[in-house]
Write a protein that holds these residues in place. Sequence first.
Motif, short mmCIF file in Angstrom:
data_model
loop_
_atom_site.label_atom_id
_atom_site.label_comp_id
_atom_site.label_asym_id
_atom_site.label_seq_id
_atom_site.Cartn_x
_atom_site.Cartn_y
_atom_site.Cartn_z
N ARG A 266 -21.05 4.78 31.71
CA ARG A 266 -22.33 4.55 31.02
C ARG A 266 -22.07 4.35 29.54
O ARG A 266 -21.23 4.99 28.95
N ARG A 267 -22.85 3.46 28.96
CA ARG A 267 -22.72 3.22 27.53
C ARG A 267 -23.80 4.01 26.80
O ARG A 267 -24.92 4.11 27.28
N PRO A 268 -23.45 4.58 25.67
CA PRO A 268 -24.47 5.31 24.91
C PRO A 268 -25.52 4.35 24.39
O PRO A 268 -25.24 3.19 24.08
N TYR A 269 -26.75 4.84 24.21
CA TYR A 269 -27.84 3.99 23.72
C TYR A 269 -27.73 3.77 22.26
O TYR A 269 -27.39 4.40 21.42
#
Length: 104
Positions: free
Chosen positions: A101-104
């Motif tokens: 997952r990529r950070p927002y």
Amino acid sequence: MTSVEEERRTLPFECRGCWHVWEEDYLVRHIDDEHGNAAEIWLRDGLVVPPPSSGVICPHCGCQQTTTFPAGYLARHPELFRAAEPVAPDATPLLSPVPPRRPY
């Protein structure tokens, strides 16, 4: 005159409780008397035992729910026997197929 013939049989078994697979060796005596009567006597380690279709106990868990295979079955299916030693774990690291997952 009574005739006696002996035959060695190795029968494969499987436990329906723990799925353990093993073989047992028997000596089977075939007896015919002068009146045409025939009988089989099953022996295991020199002792008279019932035919293996009844009362075979799993040596692994003690369950009496066992089944037999045709003679020679395990020779054609060696994968049913567990390895004598545990198999070494695979050292290859597991990689997730899910992207991180990529950070927002």
